[in-house]
Design an enzyme around this catalytic site. Structure first.
Site: not given
Ligand code: GLN
Ligand code: ZN
Length: 757
Positions: A562, A643, A696, A728
């Protein structure tokens, strides 16, 4: 020699399109104002490219949301659930992009997927048996005409027929092959129309050609273009590829009646070899991608000249090109007002890349290229020693040997030791790390950044948040707690800011999807850890509870994936440098009494090479060891978690087990826990926490639902290997749904536990 680019960023230098679109979505501006904002950006880009001396300027690279979605609308491949809403054309388009909830109905958006190996995401077109592919859109012609009215005959760019059919999702019984005739007709009609409008070049983007191709794929590609190209009339057609090389279809590309072939000489590791070994057709133009469209560093002209001089031996007509669309880099350095010149002079964003193309063209046109000022300046820049070299880090990494990548004792023995140490109940419950980042948390962090709040006030604020978060988790009854990550803006930026070797930009926004942009940090020098980054927060959190407090770190592969990476050292070297820094943090946490440490590798799968044959050598062979290096030094009784944010890792399941973590949590609820079968078949060794609900969505999962998920898990995985957790981090959620969701999760685990006894 001429120059061109594949596409230019469309968000605007200061993300004007994002802000205008979001205002439109909120009903604050009229459609005409949105259209006006878009036109302003397009004409600005057109003028900029013209003034920078780009010879062949693209059009139709503009999009209100995504180029693949534009192509679906162009070709009538729009699911009826959107057209049936009876909205305007643009609103129907936005409904497919973002979903629609209002008086005319309630529909979800099309699926979104990662665009090849980038951080850009495209909308996945849906094709069903009733879909009739035909030319219905006019945007590409309108934009061509708009540019022509402004004095530029552009090169329209369109997703190519093969790539379009490969990217689409087929909902019925028909497959891509059933749509060949219709698709070829539609593309033929596009070419005919451009013939009428007087276009010289049309660019068909065919990035799918750089992926592994089966015999059927090659057949599909040939059949499509054997039908399309006879209808091109006066228009010259480019097959533009990027993100890799076309080793599986180079011969087809050369044999088909294209007028230009676009190859990527930056990421295409076999591109040059293909041209050298098979030659290049005399009657075609080679669009040579030599300026990196994905990274932000200045081009090295000496290297570029070398490539071009090789190519000249085989191709008589070469157009200098970027390696891919400039969509993947920020717009302009002009807005980086805070970045020191010593760094900035090494950078080239989209606008500066236009200048590079012009300079390379000029140098190539000169009788003595090496004597030109442009060449000499560039060589001087590239021969400067890079600041930020860290000898200690280099030395430590040079000495690494097998044992640095091996955690001892081996898994089964550690598992026993840890079971005794932690004495956790069956189906231990935990979360992934972050708790809701409320407006208060964000505004306090911003105020601290701006210096409006003192360090000590900010720290007390974060401590208070941590204390509340720990108390809440105790009350809910979770087994392994987290501190909540309130001090972090973002899981990568936070570590980038703590590490030496990173630099930060001000306005280097890159489109991620639709109106969402990201601002990746830049790896400048050797990475090292100047001081502990998370220890004080974790230690404070642990002091508030007797339950184990998970230390929370981001892993080296995700941090690197990233960021904008360096090009003067390999990705492997950068990953190991970051791994060393994270390893030091892990050991520090352990030394300070943190017994469970989670190292997130959310983005591990993202940069998996496009071709399966490159997976190991180019990626997994360093990515997995980098992770192992992070934790190989901890004691057997320290438990390492990781994770991942996705569940599609069936094809690299062995490599994930090889990361040798003690526990892995991952997203599984949205994929209906299908990954469980894969875990079972592969005898997955690592303990697992497949997410039992989707964070989400604001929906609160019921206790029964979560129990059913645990039931499914237990059918396939030994109960003593299972953890129960959301899929998450909770940072985007509100407290209103988080508290009941976690309460249901804990109660479901308790009931499942009792039933198991
Ligand atoms: N620990 C991180 C969090 O909970 C993980 C985020 C992620 O997986 N993207 O926010
Ligand atoms: Zn995640």
């Amino acid at each position: 020699m001429k120059t061109t680019i594949i596409g230019y960023p469309r968000i605007g230098n200061l993300r004007e399109l994002k802000f205008a679109s979001e205002k439109y979505f909120r009903g604050e501006i009229k459609v005409s104002e949105l259209e006006e904002a878009a036109k302003t950006i397009r004409l600005y880009n057109l003028k900029l490219q013209k003034n920078s001396g780009v010879d062949i300027i693209p059009s139709n690279d503009f999009s209100f949301y995504d180029g693949v979605l534009d192509t679906a609308f162009l070709l009538n491949a729009v699911p009826e659930r959107y057209t049936a809403l009876g909205l305007s054309k643009l609103d129907t388009y936005f409904a497919a992009a973002r979903g629609y909830q209002g008086e005319k109905g309630d529909v979800k958006a099309l699926a979104m997927k990662k665009w090849y190996n980038t951080n850009y995401h495209y909308m996945v077109p849906e094709i069903d048996d009733a879909t009739e592919i035909k030319l219905v859109g006019t945007k590409l012609f309108d934009l061509f005409s708009e540019a022509l009215e402004n004095g530029v005959k552009t090169k329209p760019v369109i997703i190519g027929a093969y790539t379009f059919l490969k990217l689409a999702r087929y909902k019925g019984t028909k497959t891509a092959a059933d749509f060949i005739a219709q698709t070829a007709d539609a593309y033929s009609a596009i070419l005919a129309k451009f013939g009428e409008l007087g276009a010289e070049w049309v660019q068909f983007d065919e990035p799918s050609l750089v992926k592994d191709m089966t015999a059927d794929d090659i057949k599909l590609f040939n059949e499509l273009y054997n039908k399309i190209l006879p209808n091109k009339g006066s228009v010259k057609v480019i097959a533009q590829t990027y993100f890799g090389d076309v080793r599986d279809c180079y011969n087809s590309l050369c044999n088909l009646d294209f007028d230009g072939i676009g190859l990527d000489f930056i990421e295409g590791k076999k591109s040059l070899e293909l041209v050298k070994n098979s030659g290049f057709p005399k009657d075609k133009t080679l669009f040579a991608g030599v300026v990196n469209g994905k990274n932000i560093w200045r081009n090295n002209y000496a290297n570029t000249l070398l490539i071009v001089s090789e190519l000249k031996k085989f191709a008589s007509d070469i157009v200098l090109n970027t390696s891919c669309s400039l969509l993947h880099v920020p717009c302009t350095l002009a807005n980086e007002t805070k970045l020191e010149e010593s760094y900035k002079k090494h950078f080239a964003y989209a606008e500066e890349k236009l200048t590079e193309l012009a300079e390379i063209k000029k140098i190539l046109g000169s009788d003595s290229p090496a004597e030109t000022a442009e060449y000499r300046n560039n060589s001087a820049l590239h021969s400067e020693p890079r600041s930020g070299r860290n000898e200690a880090v280099r030395k430590r990494l040079a000495e690494l040997c097998e044992k640095d990548f091996t955690r001892l004792p081996e898994f089964a023995e550690r598992e026993k030791i840890q079971k005794e140490r932690f004495a956790l109940p069956l189906f231990p419950t935990t979360t992934i790390g972050s708790f809701p980042q409320t407006a208060e948390v964000k505004s306090t962090r911003n105020a601290h950044r701006k210096g409006e709040i003192s360090d000590s006030d900010y720290e007390s604020f974060i401590e208070k948040k941590i204390a509340d978060c720990v108390a809440l988790q105790e009350e809910i009854g979770l087994d392994v707690l987290v501190h909540g990550e309130f001090e972090r803006n973002d899981m990568v930026e936070y570590f980038g800011e703590c590490l030496d070797g990173y630099i930060f930009t001000e306005k280097a926004w890159v489109q991620s999807y639709g109106t969402r942009c990201v601002k990746p940090p830049v790896v400048w020098g050797d990475i090292s850890r100047a001081k502990p980054m998370t220890v004080r927060w974790s230690v404070y959190a642990q002091s508030l509870t007797k339950k184990p407090m998970k230390g929370m770190l981001t892993g080296p592969v995700t941090i690197l994936n990233w960021s904008f990476p360096r090009e003067d050292i390999s990705l492997k070297e950068s990953a190991l440098q970051i791994a060393l820094a994270i390893r030091e943090e892990v050991l520090d946490l352990e030394a300070n009494g943190i017994s469970i440490i989670q190292v997130d590798e959310a983005a591990l799968r993202e940069k998996l090479p496009l071709r399966k044959s490159d997976w190991k050598e180019d990626y997994l062979d360093w990515a997995i060891p980098a992770f192992r290096f992070v934790h190989s030094g901890v004691k057997p009784e320290t438990q390492i978690h990781t994770h991942m944010c996705y569940s599609e890792f069936a094809d690299i399941i062995k490599d994930i087990d090889d990361m040798d973590a003690d526990v892995i949590t991952f997203e599984a609820s949205r994929s209906d826990l299908t990954i469980l079968d894969v875990l079972k078949e592969n005898n997955f060794r690592t303990e697992v926490g497949p997410g039992v609900y989707d964070i989400h969505s604001p929906r609160v999962p019921s206790k029964e639902e979560i129990k059913a998920a645990i039931g499914k898990m237990k059918e396939r995985i030994p109960a003593e290997k299972l953890w129960v957790n959301p899929d998450c981090g909770l940072k985007t959620r509100g407290n209103a749904e988080t508290v009941p969701s976690l309460t249901n999760l804990v109660n479901a685990a308790k009931e499942a536990r009792n039933e198991n006894c």
